[in-house]
Design a protein around this motif. Structure first.
Motif, mmCIF file in Angstrom:
data_model
loop_
_atom_site.group_PDB
_atom_site.id
_atom_site.type_symbol
_atom_site.label_atom_id
_atom_site.label_comp_id
_atom_site.label_asym_id
_atom_site.label_seq_id
_atom_site.Cartn_x
_atom_site.Cartn_y
_atom_site.Cartn_z
ATOM 1 N N GLY A 10 0.808 -1.234 0.000
ATOM 2 C CA GLY A 10 0.000 0.000 0.000
ATOM 3 C C GLY A 10 0.832 1.270 0.000
ATOM 4 O O GLY A 10 2.047 1.233 0.232
ATOM 5 N N GLY A 175 -3.379 6.545 -0.545
ATOM 6 C CA GLY A 175 -2.948 7.277 -1.731
ATOM 7 C C GLY A 175 -3.888 7.152 -2.907
ATOM 8 O O GLY A 175 -3.796 7.922 -3.862
ATOM 9 N N GLY A 202 -6.071 9.161 1.400
ATOM 10 C CA GLY A 202 -5.991 9.756 2.729
ATOM 11 C C GLY A 202 -5.009 10.923 2.819
ATOM 12 O O GLY A 202 -5.281 11.910 3.504
ATOM 13 N N VAL A 203 -3.880 10.832 2.110
ATOM 14 C CA VAL A 203 -2.902 11.924 2.224
ATOM 15 C C VAL A 203 -3.467 13.233 1.685
ATOM 16 O O VAL A 203 -3.079 14.315 2.135
ATOM 17 N N SER A 247 -12.366 11.346 13.206
ATOM 18 C CA SER A 247 -13.259 10.221 12.878
ATOM 19 C C SER A 247 -14.000 9.759 14.133
ATOM 20 O O SER A 247 -15.022 9.100 14.051
ATOM 21 N N GLY A 308 -9.792 -0.186 2.782
ATOM 22 C CA GLY A 308 -8.926 0.989 2.904
ATOM 23 C C GLY A 308 -9.196 1.755 4.183
ATOM 24 O O GLY A 308 -10.348 1.925 4.594
ATOM 25 N N GLY A 309 -8.117 2.199 4.836
ATOM 26 C CA GLY A 309 -8.216 2.871 6.140
ATOM 27 C C GLY A 309 -9.048 4.135 6.116
ATOM 28 O O GLY A 309 -9.676 4.489 7.126
ATOM 29 N N SER A 310 -9.064 4.836 4.977
ATOM 30 C CA SER A 310 -9.777 6.123 4.946
ATOM 31 C C SER A 310 -11.292 5.960 4.962
ATOM 32 O O SER A 310 -12.010 6.948 5.137
ATOM 33 N N ARG A 312 -12.796 4.788 7.251
ATOM 34 C CA ARG A 312 -13.222 4.988 8.649
ATOM 35 C C ARG A 312 -13.746 6.397 8.877
ATOM 36 O O ARG A 312 -14.312 6.686 9.926
HETATM 37 P P1 ADP Z 1 -2.955 2.209 1.565
HETATM 38 O O1 ADP Z 1 -3.576 0.920 1.149
HETATM 39 O O2 ADP Z 1 -3.014 3.267 0.523
HETATM 40 O O3 ADP Z 1 -1.619 2.060 2.150
HETATM 41 P P2 ADP Z 1 -4.623 2.064 3.871
HETATM 42 O O4 ADP Z 1 -5.802 1.365 3.366
HETATM 43 O O5 ADP Z 1 -3.707 1.349 4.771
HETATM 44 O O6 ADP Z 1 -3.848 2.778 2.713
HETATM 45 O O7 ADP Z 1 -5.155 3.355 4.614
HETATM 46 C C1 ADP Z 1 -4.293 4.314 5.130
HETATM 47 C C2 ADP Z 1 -5.024 5.613 5.197
HETATM 48 O O8 ADP Z 1 -6.166 5.457 6.055
HETATM 49 C C3 ADP Z 1 -4.189 6.724 5.771
HETATM 50 O O9 ADP Z 1 -4.321 7.890 4.991
HETATM 51 C C4 ADP Z 1 -4.789 6.918 7.145
HETATM 52 O O10 ADP Z 1 -4.652 8.254 7.593
HETATM 53 C C5 ADP Z 1 -6.234 6.556 6.906
HETATM 54 N N1 ADP Z 1 -6.925 6.193 8.146
HETATM 55 C C6 ADP Z 1 -6.670 5.143 8.944
HETATM 56 N N2 ADP Z 1 -7.482 5.155 10.016
HETATM 57 C C7 ADP Z 1 -8.271 6.256 9.883
HETATM 58 C C8 ADP Z 1 -9.307 6.833 10.674
HETATM 59 N N3 ADP Z 1 -9.680 6.305 11.830
HETATM 60 N N4 ADP Z 1 -9.893 7.959 10.205
HETATM 61 C C9 ADP Z 1 -9.499 8.520 9.051
HETATM 62 N N5 ADP Z 1 -8.535 8.032 8.275
HETATM 63 C C10 ADP Z 1 -7.920 6.913 8.682
#
Ligand code: ADP
Ligand code: MG
Length: 515
Positions: A10, A175, A202-203, A247, A308-310, A312
């Motif tokens: 990622g 990203g 997210g960035v 969040s 994906g983390g975003s 959330r």
């Molecule tokens: P990638 O697959 O692009 O590496 P991820 O799926 O691991 O990304 O997600 C990472 C992104 O999720 C980051 O930008 C991080 O800030 C965002 N993120 C993780 N947890 C939260 C949250 N609780 N609230 C908002 N954004 C989050």
């Protein structure tokens, strides 16, 4: 027997999952015991040749941002990008290989990790896909396939949850953003289409918070808050923390320390959501385009799955609920589902190509799963047909393989040489939908040498095929002489990264220690 694994490489976090004895995927923690590893690299100046990966790299980064690399995935496949450290130029695939090497090293404790599938965003073009595979090879892995991230997420959801009918995977990572529509029937999955943006994640949401800090500071002191790269690295980390806190909470307070003095700022969730509106609007447009491509409407989608983390961020879930009339599904861990799905795909790939390498328990666990993927882009070539109205040659992009054709697929078109005695043909491979060559991505250009002394209009057959591993192959055939040109998609120095220099580079890289 080596372990069968899937890797989610990622922008922000990477993860590795392996198949257990009964073919179920499981995340393998890294040597720090964490289930996901930050995709960050730091070239330590203290210990010669030591390269820190993951959390340690993030922690060291503020000391010397010049020796740190983050978000390398955004540069994957860019031949012009390099990072110079102590006189050595590092390419995006070499930097990525360091992250993969750390995963391989940490996760090989119970059994060597060798055969892997690596996931990529659905909209990654050929060069980026090839660069990702090269990164795996450089890390000493045997990359048996590539899978699109939303497809991996769907594969995991569909095989572990009750999912049926037409579903949409909404994948907003650090990203990139991808949306994929698919049909699920038990463990049978048919991908319909994907849309995405490799510079929307997210960035970009973090950047909005940095802009809010900067505006507040400028208003108070008429001075810039961020004066150098060190400041930027610090505020990037803080902005991400604030975004994550928002969040959970409605308001976050923070002290900014700038050159003219400190100040207190307060950011509410509402202010943040207003600031990110342009990003949310881009996402909505991509969803609409995907629905249109799938020839369906919002009411045909029976479930929305998140990855994906975003995802959330409450605004993501609220918007989806408003649009679809029901909340999205967040039953599985959004940080892990891509790696878990990639591991299932690795098992399916080996079962198809090399069944003797798959233990019986794993084979039995996977036997019900069926995945039908599609070609993610239209591929064509640039040609010069005669315009009927003017009688003149016009330059056109002619599509040979159409987007969303089920895989594996193959198509051939015939073109003709233009002049007497023509001994060279410039062939260009394009990716995109438009007829106008200025609006498509030119992913490779090569010269096809032809025999001398021939009149014009000699037929050249162009065959494109797309394999189940999400890779495209092109062959140009001069009918009369039987000469062929096979085009490889490469992204090394000067566009060259062939097997020999990959091997050489892998050997050189093996002398670097990653920790
Ligand atoms: P990638 O697959 O692009 O590496 P991820 O799926 O691991 O990304 O997600 C990472 C992104 O999720 C980051 O930008 C991080 O800030 C965002 N993120 C993780 N947890 C939260 C949250 N609780 N609230 C908002 N954004 C989050
Ligand atoms: Mg991801």
């Amino acid at each position: 027997m080596s372990t069968i694994a899937g890797i989610d490489l990622g922008t922000i976090f990477s993860a590795l999952a392996r198949l257990n004895g009964i073919g179920r995927p499981e995340i393998v923690p890294n040597s720090e015991g964490e289930r996901i590893t930050p995709s960050a690299v730091y070239f330590d100046e203290e210990e010669d040749g030591a390269i820190r990966i993951g959390l340690e790299a993030i922690n060291c980064r503020q000391l010397n941002p010049e020796r740190a690399v983050r978000w390398i995935k955004r540069h994957m496949g860019d031949p012009a990008w390099k990072k110079t450290i102590d006189g050595r130029d590092w390419t995006p695939q070499e930097i990525s290989s360091l992250i993969l090497k750390k995963l391989k090293q940490d996760c090989s404790v119970e059994g060597e990790i060798k055969d892997v599938v690596i996931s990529v965003p659905a909209h990654f073009d050929e060069t980026r896909r090839k660069a990702t595979m090269d990164a795996g090879t450089l890390a000493g892995l045997n990359v048996i396939g590539i899978i699109n991230e939303p497809v991996a997420a769907a594969l995991y959801y569909a095989t572990t949850q009750k999912v049926c009918g037409r579903v949409m995977v909404y994948d907003l990572g650090g990203g990139t953003f991808d949306v994929t529509i698919l049909d699920v029937d038990g463990s049978s999955i048919d991908i319909v289409c994907s849309q995405g943006d490799h510079a929307l994640g997210g960035v970009d949401f973090d950047k909005k918070i940095i802009e809010m800090f900067e505006d507040a500071y400028r208003k108070e002191y008429r001075t810039e808050l961020i004066q150098n790269e060190q400041d930027r690295a610090k505020y990037e980390d803080e902005a991400e923390d604030i975004k994550k806190t928002l969040s959970r909470r409605n308001v976050v307070r923070k002290i900014l320390y700038g050159p003219a003095g400190s100040m207190r700022v307060e950011i509410t969730r509402q202010q943040f959501e207003e600031a990110v509106e342009p990003l949310m609007a881009r996402i909505e447009i991509l969803i609409e385009v995907a629905l249109e491509e799938a020839k369906c409407s919002v009411k045909d989608i029976q479930k929305v799955l998140l990855a994906g983390g975003s995802t959330r961020m409450p605004i993501v879930q609220q918007r989806l609920e408003k649009k679809f009339g029901y909340p999205p599904e967040i039953a599985v861990n959004v940080d892990e589902c891509v790696a878990l799905g990639a591991a299932i795909h690795a098992g399916l790939t080996l079962l198809r190509d090399n069944p003797q390498k798959v233990p019986a328990g794993i084979a039995a666990g996977l036997k019900e799963i069926r995945l039908k993927d599609v070609c993610n882009h239209s591929y064509g070539t640039i040609c010069a047909p005669i315009d009927e109205a003017t009688g003149r040659h016009v330059i056109r992009n002619s599509i040979i393989l159409k987007k969303n054709t089920p895989l594996p697929c193959e198509a051939t078109q015939t073109f003709y040489t233009m002049s007497d005695g023509q001994t060279q043909l410039e062939v260009t491979i394009t990716q995109g939908e438009d007829e106008d060559p200025d609006f498509v991505n030119k992913i490779a250009t090569e010269i096809f040498e032809l025999p001398p002394n021939r009149p014009a209009n000699r037929p050249i057959h162009v065959r494109y095929s797309y394999d189940v591993n999400q890779r495209m192959h092109c062959r140009f055939l001069d009918e009369e002489s039987g000469r062929t040109l096979d085009v490889e998609f490469c992204a090394g120095g000067n566009g060259q990264m062939n097997r020999i220099n990959i091997e050489r580079s892998a050997e050189e890289l093996s002398s670097y220690k990653v920790q």
